[in-house]
Write a protein that holds these residues in place. Structure first.
Motif, short mmCIF file in Angstrom:
data_model
loop_
_atom_site.label_atom_id
_atom_site.label_comp_id
_atom_site.label_asym_id
_atom_site.label_seq_id
_atom_site.Cartn_x
_atom_site.Cartn_y
_atom_site.Cartn_z
N LYS A 469 -4.50 -18.62 0.93
CA LYS A 469 -3.42 -18.15 1.77
C LYS A 469 -2.08 -18.26 1.06
CE LYS A 469 -1.83 -18.26 6.52
NZ LYS A 469 -2.01 -18.83 7.87
N GLU A 472 -1.27 -15.34 -1.27
CA GLU A 472 -0.96 -14.06 -0.63
C GLU A 472 0.53 -13.75 -0.66
OE1 GLU A 472 -2.56 -14.15 3.24
OE2 GLU A 472 -4.65 -14.15 2.60
N GLU A 474 4.03 -12.72 -0.32
CA GLU A 474 4.95 -12.05 0.59
C GLU A 474 4.28 -11.60 1.88
OE1 GLU A 474 4.49 -7.62 -1.39
OE2 GLU A 474 6.26 -8.84 -1.82
N ASP A 475 2.95 -11.72 1.96
CA ASP A 475 2.28 -11.31 3.19
C ASP A 475 2.39 -12.36 4.29
OD1 ASP A 475 1.57 -8.97 2.04
OD2 ASP A 475 -0.45 -9.61 1.48
N HIS A 476 3.02 -13.53 3.98
CA HIS A 476 3.18 -14.55 5.00
C HIS A 476 4.09 -14.07 6.12
CE1 HIS A 476 2.06 -18.24 2.27
NE2 HIS A 476 1.10 -17.31 2.37
N ASP A 477 3.73 -14.43 7.34
CA ASP A 477 4.62 -14.20 8.48
C ASP A 477 5.34 -15.52 8.76
OD1 ASP A 477 3.81 -11.57 8.81
OD2 ASP A 477 2.08 -12.17 10.04
N LEU A 478 6.60 -15.59 8.35
CA LEU A 478 7.38 -16.83 8.48
C LEU A 478 8.11 -16.84 9.81
CD1 LEU A 478 8.87 -17.06 4.85
CD2 LEU A 478 6.68 -17.90 5.73
N THR A 479 8.10 -17.98 10.46
CA THR A 479 8.77 -18.16 11.76
C THR A 479 9.53 -19.48 11.73
OG1 THR A 479 6.80 -19.22 12.69
CG2 THR A 479 7.03 -16.83 13.00
N LEU A 515 12.17 -21.83 7.94
CA LEU A 515 11.30 -20.65 7.94
C LEU A 515 10.01 -21.01 7.23
CD1 LEU A 515 13.79 -17.73 7.21
CD2 LEU A 515 12.55 -18.17 9.34
N ASP A 517 5.28 -21.44 7.93
CA ASP A 517 4.10 -21.10 8.74
C ASP A 517 3.21 -22.32 8.81
OD1 ASP A 517 3.00 -21.24 6.24
OD2 ASP A 517 2.58 -19.08 6.07
N SER A 598 6.63 -19.49 -1.68
CA SER A 598 6.52 -18.34 -0.77
C SER A 598 7.51 -18.44 0.38
CB SER A 598 5.09 -18.25 -0.22
OG SER A 598 4.82 -19.32 0.68
N TYR A 599 8.01 -19.64 0.66
CA TYR A 599 9.04 -19.81 1.68
C TYR A 599 10.44 -19.53 1.13
CZ TYR A 599 5.40 -22.35 4.27
OH TYR A 599 4.25 -22.72 4.92
#
Length: 626
Positions: A469, A472, A474-479, A515, A517, A598-599
């Motif tokens: 994971k 991957e 830039e495919d992360h959905d950061l919240t 930000l 996941d 990735s963050y």
């Protein structure tokens, strides 16, 4: 041929010239006869008159007639051109004939019709006729003087212009051949006083008719190639036009520097355009779109008549071309070359067309055909850069295709690990728990091994899930999520897992969202486990702290272990790197770094503060916008 002064009547001359002056002399001699005859008649025939009165009466006629005869001889002996000599003679003949006709008509009317001679009428008519001739001569002289004054003013203006200009300037009479009437020193030195070659390249014919059609103010400008690697702009301004030709004001300006500046500006604009094209190509997501945009850019760069892109010998995109423009150049071009290698080549084909061939990697070329005989170096360089941008775009799209395929495989592998293998591991663990009551003491030892291996399998599956994971990217959905809450949860889990270790948390932790996941928990879990498992102290001690640093949150996990040498701190993040006494897989810290990257954050290693003496891992995470 012009006679030399003093050669006399025997000098060889133009037939028309001799005839004209001979007629003038004969007219003078003929007009001399009447006054001479009247003098002889008055003196010799009754009624006899005194000689002196006859001389007074006819003296003016003798002088005028003699002057006319002598004028013919004088006119012949002048060093004037023939056209001026017989032009003057024609005027004399015309006036004499005109007078004779008028006076003959008056005498005819008086004698034949009226039968009475009226001398005073004849005298008055002669005076009026002379006045009319005088008026015509006066008007002619006035016009001639006006033209002379205008030409002198023009010469003065041109002379002033010649003196104040460094450009070659000349006044030229043009009638098939160019005759330089006046020129400044720059014109004489640069062109040896010859204007034929300059005017021969004029885009339209310079003639009396063409000048009259365009007007005296119809200045003609054109660029002239003198064959000396210089650029010239010629200005031809008509001054006057008559049957003898056209007089023009000729100015030749050296515009090499201006042309070079214009070409440099054009080259800069072309390069800026190429940079915009490069940015444009960086956004395309299909190779066909890249081909179309490249050809559009090539049109503004080279202004081709036809162009194409050939890949593996087949045309994949074109403008006005259905086949490759030059197969021979494709075979000769240096494949994979870049502009500094001189990769592009130009060649003139059998139809006289110039074909530019630019390599685009090892399997493709960009070709453009122009009707011009040559292409400028700046155009070739721009086309080479365009070929480089297209090559890089094709490589990028190929990499993206490979990465997309790899992501699909990783996703499939991830689902397999998370679903199938994890289910199998859970089944093994559950069945092992059920067998606990059905085995003897010797079997319990094997059952414990099965349970331990099932647990290790589950841990490795979770580790591989986190690694896949993480890659991957830039495919992360950061919240936005609370880093403090995640950290506290992982510290609680670590306390249960490592009951012999002490975990200290500096409170209160900053209540800031970052930000991230669900992999953020894996980061903190790995750092806490690493602080205990690689700790050689009898009583492992781990301290967790956090602080706000501008637009980021800094979280530090420090321990009282042996620490990490400064020259090894970069290596510990490499995949598979682990300590000599470690029983792990060597992927935990690499996973942490990938996840934090990735963050948009980073992770660093330092010395533990507060007397712990071990290592300190600091994670810097971007704070979510409030």
């Amino acid at each position: 041929m012009k006679p030399t002064p003093g050669e006399g009547w025997l000098a060889t001359s133009n037939l028309r010239r001799r005839a004209a002056v001979l007629i003038v002399a004969i007219l003078g001699a003929l007009l001399l006869l009447p006054p001479l005859f009247d003098i002889w008649d008055d003196w010799t025939n009754p009624p006899f008159k005194p000689l002196w009165t006859a001389l007074i009466e006819n003296g003016i006629g003798v002088v005028l007639a003699g002057t006319l005869a002598a004028g013919g001889v004088w006119l012949y002996r002048r060093d004037w051109e023939d056209e001026y000599v017989y032009g003057a003679a024609e005027w004399v003949i015309a006036i004499v004939v005109g007078h004779a006709v008028v006076m003959g008509w008056i005498l005819f009317v008086q004698v034949s019709l009226q039968g009475d001679l009226k001398p005073y009428i004849i005298a008055m008519d002669g005076i009026v006729l002379s006045a009319d001739v005088a008026l015509g001569v006066g008007v002619y002289n006035a016009r001639s003087k006006r033209n002379r004054d205008r030409l002198e003013a023009e010469r003065d203006r041109l002379s002033a212009l010649y003196e104040n200009s460094s450009d070659p300037i000349a006044t030229v009479r043009f009638n098939g051949d160019a005759t330089v009437e006046a020129a400044n020193d720059a014109f004489r030195e640069r062109f040896d006083g010859n204007a034929d070659d300059i005017l021969a390249d004029a885009p339209r014919t310079l003639s009396t008719e063409s000048v009259r059609e365009s007007g005296i103010d119809g200045t003609l400008e054109y660029e002239w190639d003198a064959g000396d690697d210089r650029d010239y702009r010629v200005s031809v301004t008509p001054v006057d036009a008559d049957d003898e030709g056209v007089r023009v004001h000729l100015r030749v300006a050296d515009i090499t520097e201006q042309t070079e500046l214009a070409r440099e500006a054009e080259a800069r604009e072309r390069l800026e355009h190429l940079h915009r094209i490069a940015s444009d190509l960086a956004t395309v997501d299909a190779v066909d779109s890249a081909y179309e945009r490249t050809l559009n850019a090539l049109r503004s760069t080279v202004a081709f008549d036809e162009a194409c892109i050939v890949v593996d010998g087949e045309i994949v995109a074109g403008r006005g071309a259905e086949t490759a423009l030059d197969r021979e150049s494709i075979e000769r071009v240096q494949t994979g070359a870049v502009p500094s290698d001189g990769g592009a080549i130009t060649r003139t084909d059998e139809d006289g067309r110039t074909v530019l061939t630019v390599p685009v990697g090892d399997d493709a070329v960009l070709q453009a055909g122009v009707d011009e005989s040559t292409l400028r170096d700046s155009q070739i360089t721009a086309a080479e850069l365009l070929g480089t941008h297209l090559r890089e775009t094709r490589q990028r799209l190929e990499r993206e295709d490979r990465l997309r395929d790899q992501r699909e495989r990783l996703e499939l592998l991830n689902r397999t690990f998370r679903h199938d293998l994890m289910n199998d591991a859970n089944v093994i663990d559950a069945r092992a728990s059920l067998l606990d009551e059905h085995v003897d003491e010797e079997g319990e030892r094997y059952l414990e091994t099965v349970a331990e291996r099932a647990d290790e399998m589950s841990e490795r599956i979770e580790t591989m899930r986190s690694l896949m994971k993480a890659v991957e990217g830039e495919d992360h959905d950061l919240t936005p999520m609370s880093a403090a809450a995640v950290m506290k949860a992982q510290v609680d889990d670590a306390r249960e897992t490592y009951q012999s270790a002490a975990f200290e948390v500096d409170t209160p932790l900053p209540d800031d969202d970052v930000l991230a996941d669900d992999l953020l928990a894996d980061v903190f879990q790995n750092l806490l486990a690493n602080a205990v498992e690689h700790n050689t102290a009898d009583a492992p001690h781990v301290r967790v702290s956090a602080e706000r640093d501008g637009d980021a949150l800094r979280v530090t996990v420090a321990d009282n272990g042996p620490g990490i040498d400064s020259d090894r701190r970069a290596e510990v993040f490499e995949l598979g790197e682990k300590g000599e006494a470690s029983s792990g897989t060597g992927v935990g810290l690499n996973i942490c770094q990938r996840i934090v990257d990735s963050y948009g954050g980073d992770i660093t290693i330092g010395d533990a503060p507060g007397g712990l003496g071990g290592a300190a891992f600091t994670v810097r995470l971007p704070v979510a916008d409030e």
